[in-house]
Write an enzyme that holds these catalytic residues in place. Sequence first.
Site, short mmCIF file in Angstrom:
data_model
loop_
_atom_site.label_atom_id
_atom_site.label_comp_id
_atom_site.label_asym_id
_atom_site.label_seq_id
_atom_site.Cartn_x
_atom_site.Cartn_y
_atom_site.Cartn_z
CB ALA A 102 44.43 38.44 35.16
CB THR A 105 47.37 41.55 29.73
OG1 THR A 105 46.52 42.68 29.52
CG2 THR A 105 46.55 40.43 30.38
NE ARG A 164 38.59 31.04 35.79
CZ ARG A 164 39.40 31.08 36.82
NH1 ARG A 164 40.16 32.14 37.01
NH2 ARG A 164 39.49 30.07 37.68
CD GLN A 183 39.29 39.19 40.93
OE1 GLN A 183 39.02 39.99 40.05
NE2 GLN A 183 38.76 37.99 40.97
CB VAL A 229 49.53 37.25 43.27
CG1 VAL A 229 48.24 36.67 43.83
CG2 VAL A 229 49.90 36.55 41.96
CG HIS A 283 43.20 35.96 44.82
ND1 HIS A 283 42.74 36.12 43.53
CD2 HIS A 283 42.11 35.71 45.57
CE1 HIS A 283 41.43 35.96 43.50
NE2 HIS A 283 41.02 35.71 44.73
CB CYS A 285 57.44 27.61 55.68
SG CYS A 285 57.54 25.90 56.28
CG ASN A 297 36.90 42.22 31.52
OD1 ASN A 297 38.07 42.18 31.90
ND2 ASN A 297 36.26 41.13 31.14
CB ILE A 351 42.81 47.79 30.49
CG1 ILE A 351 41.56 46.92 30.62
CG2 ILE A 351 43.24 48.32 31.86
CD1 ILE A 351 41.77 45.63 31.38
#
Length: 243
Positions: A12, A16, A24, A91, A93, A111, A119, A210, A228
Amino acid sequence: MTRPLVALLSGAGISTDSGIPDYRGPNGLWRKDPEAEKLVTYDYYMGDPEIRRRSWQMRRATGAPAAEPNAAHRAVAGLERSGVPVRVITQNVDGLHQLAGMPARKVLELHGTARQVVCTKCHARGPMEDALARVEAGEADPPCAECGGILKPATVMFGERLDPVVLGEAVAISKACQVFVAVGSTLQVQPAAGLAGVAADHGARLVVVNAEPTPYDDRADEVIREPIGTALPELLHRIGSFG
């Protein structure tokens, strides 16, 4: 000279700067609102219409489908265009790696994707933007247009298994690469986090980018704590120059 295969595991934190909150980190979504985790937990989502209504409202508010790639995404795509063999294992989406120019066939979405809905009954798929338009028009919990089943984002919710084919490809890439860059990931969510260890076990140079410490820092050849958006382009330029 053969150029090294670079595998990049993105979490994630890489998105950002595109306005998509992480989960997290110190300002992450789960820390600000622990109840929000229920909105992306499969059993809660399937069993409670109110959770589904709140989940659709959250997706309206987050604006992920409208987000644009940032400098870090563009740097990854630029490295691939330069001729370095690159495979992205994400990870995330949000689909931003592909929007930045990475070929879709070189991106593994562990993910799933938030840009589509699926559906849960007949497995029909469609664009997320169409479902959100229905929410905007007043459908609090839009059902599948094909069969009336429950629609969900085409993402892997908490409580769902990762696609074993996609995970198998990710493991194979982690074993084969010469450089493994983990960027913007806490490396706490398995099995994705374990890919860093797989790569290191098979001789890859492991680089962790990170802001916060990760469980794999002590196994890394290099740990970068800088933002990053500037650190990753600099790192990938270095990799491209020596490749």
